[in-house]
Write a protein that holds these residues in place. Structure first.
Motif, PDB file in Angstrom:
ATOM      1  N   SER A   3      13.906  -6.413  -3.529  1.00  0.00           N
ATOM      2  CA  SER A   3      13.220  -5.930  -4.718  1.00  0.00           C
ATOM      3  C   SER A   3      14.108  -5.947  -5.949  1.00  0.00           C
ATOM      4  N   VAL A   4      14.584  -7.115  -6.347  1.00  0.00           N
ATOM      5  CA  VAL A   4      15.312  -7.225  -7.611  1.00  0.00           C
ATOM      6  C   VAL A   4      14.398  -7.788  -8.688  1.00  0.00           C
ATOM      7  N   THR A   5      13.161  -8.052  -8.341  1.00  0.00           N
ATOM      8  CA  THR A   5      12.160  -8.420  -9.336  1.00  0.00           C
ATOM      9  C   THR A   5      11.029  -7.409  -9.252  1.00  0.00           C
ATOM     10  N   VAL A   6      10.341  -7.213 -10.367  1.00  0.00           N
ATOM     11  CA  VAL A   6       9.248  -6.248 -10.422  1.00  0.00           C
ATOM     12  C   VAL A   6       8.006  -6.891  -9.825  1.00  0.00           C
ATOM     13  N   THR A   7       7.472  -6.285  -8.764  1.00  0.00           N
ATOM     14  CA  THR A   7       6.338  -6.853  -8.036  1.00  0.00           C
ATOM     15  C   THR A   7       5.019  -6.540  -8.725  1.00  0.00           C
ATOM     16  N   GLY A   8       4.105  -7.523  -8.758  1.00  0.00           N
ATOM     17  CA  GLY A   8       2.765  -7.277  -9.260  1.00  0.00           C
ATOM     18  C   GLY A   8       2.236  -8.420 -10.100  1.00  0.00           C
ATOM     19  N   ASP A   9       0.899  -8.479 -10.209  1.00  0.00           N
ATOM     20  CA  ASP A   9       0.237  -9.514 -10.997  1.00  0.00           C
ATOM     21  C   ASP A   9      -0.631  -8.930 -12.098  1.00  0.00           C
TER      22      ASP A   9
ATOM     23  N   SER B 271       9.087  -0.628 -21.603  1.00  0.00           N
ATOM     24  CA  SER B 271       8.273   0.491 -21.138  1.00  0.00           C
ATOM     25  C   SER B 271       7.594   0.108 -19.833  1.00  0.00           C
ATOM     26  N   LEU B 272       7.829   0.900 -18.785  1.00  0.00           N
ATOM     27  CA  LEU B 272       7.244   0.605 -17.477  1.00  0.00           C
ATOM     28  C   LEU B 272       5.910   1.327 -17.325  1.00  0.00           C
ATOM     29  N   PRO B 273       4.858   0.609 -16.949  1.00  0.00           N
ATOM     30  CA  PRO B 273       3.531   1.233 -16.824  1.00  0.00           C
ATOM     31  C   PRO B 273       3.449   2.102 -15.570  1.00  0.00           C
ATOM     32  N   PRO B 274       2.666   3.194 -15.609  1.00  0.00           N
ATOM     33  CA  PRO B 274       2.449   3.983 -14.398  1.00  0.00           C
ATOM     34  C   PRO B 274       1.626   3.186 -13.393  1.00  0.00           C
ATOM     35  N   LEU B 275       1.761   3.524 -12.129  1.00  0.00           N
ATOM     36  CA  LEU B 275       1.087   2.773 -11.073  1.00  0.00           C
ATOM     37  C   LEU B 275      -0.433   2.828 -11.216  1.00  0.00           C
ATOM     38  N   ARG B 276      -0.969   3.937 -11.725  1.00  0.00           N
ATOM     39  CA  ARG B 276      -2.424   4.087 -11.854  1.00  0.00           C
ATOM     40  C   ARG B 276      -3.039   3.073 -12.815  1.00  0.00           C
ATOM     41  N   ASN B 277      -2.191   2.454 -13.655  1.00  0.00           N
ATOM     42  CA  ASN B 277      -2.683   1.465 -14.618  1.00  0.00           C
ATOM     43  C   ASN B 277      -2.445   0.030 -14.154  1.00  0.00           C
ATOM     44  N   ARG B 278      -2.086  -0.138 -12.875  1.00  0.00           N
ATOM     45  CA  ARG B 278      -1.700  -1.474 -12.420  1.00  0.00           C
ATOM     46  C   ARG B 278      -2.697  -2.112 -11.448  1.00  0.00           C
ATOM     47  N   GLY B 279      -3.858  -1.495 -11.264  1.00  0.00           N
ATOM     48  CA  GLY B 279      -4.929  -2.103 -10.487  1.00  0.00           C
ATOM     49  C   GLY B 279      -4.519  -2.518  -9.077  1.00  0.00           C
ATOM     50  N   ASP B 280      -4.835  -3.778  -8.740  1.00  0.00           N
ATOM     51  CA  ASP B 280      -4.607  -4.273  -7.384  1.00  0.00           C
ATOM     52  C   ASP B 280      -3.128  -4.427  -7.032  1.00  0.00           C
ATOM     53  N   ASP B 281      -2.222  -4.203  -7.999  1.00  0.00           N
ATOM     54  CA  ASP B 281      -0.786  -4.197  -7.664  1.00  0.00           C
ATOM     55  C   ASP B 281      -0.489  -3.176  -6.572  1.00  0.00           C
ATOM     56  N   ILE B 282      -1.320  -2.128  -6.499  1.00  0.00           N
ATOM     57  CA  ILE B 282      -1.121  -1.087  -5.485  1.00  0.00           C
ATOM     58  C   ILE B 282      -1.152  -1.702  -4.090  1.00  0.00           C
TER      59      ILE B 282
ATOM     60  N   THR C  99      -1.662  -7.282 -15.708  1.00  0.00           N
ATOM     61  CA  THR C  99      -1.256  -7.704 -17.057  1.00  0.00           C
ATOM     62  C   THR C  99       0.005  -6.979 -17.547  1.00  0.00           C
ATOM     63  N   PRO C 100       0.100  -5.637 -17.365  1.00  0.00           N
ATOM     64  CA  PRO C 100       1.320  -4.961 -17.845  1.00  0.00           C
ATOM     65  C   PRO C 100       2.588  -5.448 -17.143  1.00  0.00           C
ATOM     66  N   ILE C 101       2.487  -5.778 -15.851  1.00  0.00           N
ATOM     67  CA  ILE C 101       3.668  -6.210 -15.097  1.00  0.00           C
ATOM     68  C   ILE C 101       4.038  -7.650 -15.441  1.00  0.00           C
ATOM     69  N   VAL C 102       3.058  -8.501 -15.632  1.00  0.00           N
ATOM     70  CA  VAL C 102       3.348  -9.878 -16.051  1.00  0.00           C
ATOM     71  C   VAL C 102       4.072  -9.867 -17.395  1.00  0.00           C
ATOM     72  N   LYS C 103       3.598  -9.032 -18.309  1.00  0.00           N
ATOM     73  CA  LYS C 103       4.248  -8.910 -19.616  1.00  0.00           C
ATOM     74  C   LYS C 103       5.661  -8.364 -19.489  1.00  0.00           C
ATOM     75  N   LEU C 104       5.846  -7.366 -18.600  1.00  0.00           N
ATOM     76  CA  LEU C 104       7.168  -6.776 -18.386  1.00  0.00           C
ATOM     77  C   LEU C 104       8.141  -7.822 -17.850  1.00  0.00           C
ATOM     78  N   ARG C 105       7.711  -8.620 -16.880  1.00  0.00           N
ATOM     79  CA  ARG C 105       8.586  -9.662 -16.322  1.00  0.00           C
ATOM     80  C   ARG C 105       8.981 -10.680 -17.391  1.00  0.00           C
ATOM     81  N   GLU C 106       8.047 -11.018 -18.256  1.00  0.00           N
ATOM     82  CA  GLU C 106       8.355 -11.958 -19.338  1.00  0.00           C
ATOM     83  C   GLU C 106       9.422 -11.376 -20.266  1.00  0.00           C
TER      84      GLU C 106
END
Length: 464
Positions: A141-147, A311-322, A149-156
């Motif tokens: 886990s050295v990369t932020v997992t998830g697809d 800014s890291l989004p809370p998990l409740r705002n990450r949809g199917d990333d859960i 929108t907030p996580i894709v933007k964070l990875r960018e």
């Protein structure tokens, strides 16, 4: 001086070995002895000392030849050369060939203790640095997992800032993965082959944080019986991760600001200026702008750290990333601990998606581990979930005031309607039997343990 180290003495003089043994054992170490270089090298085949004291003038193979053999086998093992013939040229030769230090006979107790302490500290730091690099290199886990929108933007954003030396301020609720984001930045940076040193500013007592960050000299304060290297020094040419930066005292913030600006400092109790080249990544769960208004955080430090905000989004705002994170944690825990794999039913997954996860990613990982322990090799259904999940959905079961079956108007399918009916029925019957689960189980024909789980899943309070 690190306790319980294992030290090998190679010297042909019994009196020297006796003297060294006494000094080192008084410091809490275990000691082995060898009279010749050949005997010492043989002992190294079966023992793994943390430090070697090696006489230069030995019968048979001389000390410099023994040093060369030791370094061939283990270049990281510190060796302190000792000699009764004070010869600068010999000392320089020994250091060039890999010796950590050089002390003269007759031995001074203070010199022996100081030399051993520094050598062992160096050895421990090398081991810690190697362990850290290995951990970073192998950590999944050295990369932020998830697809989402907030996580894709964070990875960018991470991909843009990582190759630079810009300082980063990471904000987000507790458990959102701020340290993972910091490690991801370091892993993609030009400093990835150097150390990433993490400091939890909230976990260190205020009176010790300066020593932790800047190090201290022996005798700097009560209990400082040896010198200590600080985190800034350890992170030289690498990355320093200051977690929970908002919990630092104003006094420490002032010192941090000066060091960040000048990249130099003195150890506590010392007067030698240390120069470092450190990239700083800071993180906090607090609103630092509000803390500035309250007088709890320095505005100049805030803007010094906030070169590149994330800014890291809370998990409740990450949809199917859960669900994706659940699969990732599940695979890692099964691999690491040998758990039998589990599955979640589709209905259970809907409850997991509806739950607000106040503890964010950290809570999610703990939940997956708990489910693996409780339901190894099984399929986890809604009734197996902890009670808090039953009340998480907007269409959770409802009960009418008179105890009759109240159908939740938000129930949009048969299963939800059935759950609402079951909850109302069980609560009504439980009241009829005065809260006695055993009698209720007999009356409605359910096994007691299964009934108890049902009641718990619907968050129905029992007297038992």
């Amino acid at each position: 001086m690190p306790s319980k180290a294992h030290i090998l003495i190679i010297d042909d003089e019994e009196a020297i070995r006796f003297s060294l043994r006494g000094i080192l054992e008084d410091e809490g170490h275990t000691v082995a002895e060898a009279e010749t270089g050949e005997a010492g090298l043989e002992m190294l085949q079966s023992e793994q000392p943390d430090l070697v004291f090696l006489d230069i003038w030995l019968p048979g193979m001389d000390g410099l030849s023994v040093l060369a053999k030791i370094k061939e086998r283990d270049s990281s093992l510190p060796v302190i050369m000792i000699s009764g013939h004070g010869n600068i040229e010999t000392a320089v030769t020994a250091i060039k060939r890999g010796a950590h230090d050089f002390i003269e006979k007759p031995l001074s107790l203070e010199k022996v203790v100081i030399a051993a302490a520094k050598a062992l500290e160096f050895h421990n730091l090398r081991k810690e640095n190697l362990a850290l690099r290995t951990r970073i290199a192998t950590e999944q886990s050295v990369t932020v997992t998830g697809d989402s929108t907030p996580i894709v933007k964070l990875r960018e954003q991470i991909e843009r800032v990582a190759p630079t030396d810009a300082w980063v301020l990471i904000t987000g609720e507790n458990g959102t993965g701020k340290e993972i984001a910091a490690r991801s930045i370091h892993a993609q940076s030009k400093r990835k082959d150097k150390a990433l040193v993490a400091v939890n500013c909230a976990a260190i007592p205020e009176e010790l944080i300066e020593s932790e960050l800047f190090g201290h000299e022996k005798g700097a304060f009560t209990g400082a019986d040896q010198a200590k290297t600080g985190k800034f020094e350890l992170a030289d040419n690498g990355t320093l991760f200051l977690d929970e930066i908002g919990d630092m005292s104003m006094k420490t913030q002032a010192k941090i600001l000066r060091i960040l600006q000048e990249q130099c400092f003195e150890r506590v109790g010392g007067n030698k200026t240390m120069h470092v080249n450190v990239r700083v990544i800071a993180a906090t769960n607090k609103n630092l702008e509000e803390e500035i208004q309250k007088g709890n955080f320095r505005e100049d430090l805030y803007y010094r750290l906030r070169v590149f905000p994330l800014s890291l989004p809370p998990l409740r705002n990450r949809g199917d990333d859960i669900l994706k994170l659940i699969r990732e944690f599940h695979a890692g825990l099964v691999r690491e601990h040998g758990f039998k794999p589990i599955n979640f039913s589709k209905e259970a997954e809907q409850y997991l998606l509806a739950y607000p996860w106040p503890g964010n990613v950290r809570e999610l990982k703990n939940f997956v581990e708990r489910m693996l322990i409780m339901f190894a090799g099984q399929t986890v259904d809604v009734l197996d979930l902890p009670p808090e999940f039953a009340t998480a959905r907007s269409a959770s079961p409802s009960v009418s005031i008179d105890g009759s079956a109240g159908i939740d108007p938000g129930a949009v399918d048969f299963k939800m309607a059935r759950n609402a009916f079951e909850a109302a029925f069980l609560e009504s019957k439980l009241k009829e039997f005065d809260g006695n689960i055993t009698r209720l189980a007999e009356a409605i024909g359910l096994e007691r343990s299964y009934l108890y789980r049902k009641l718990k899943s619907y968050n129905i309070q029992t007297a038992e």
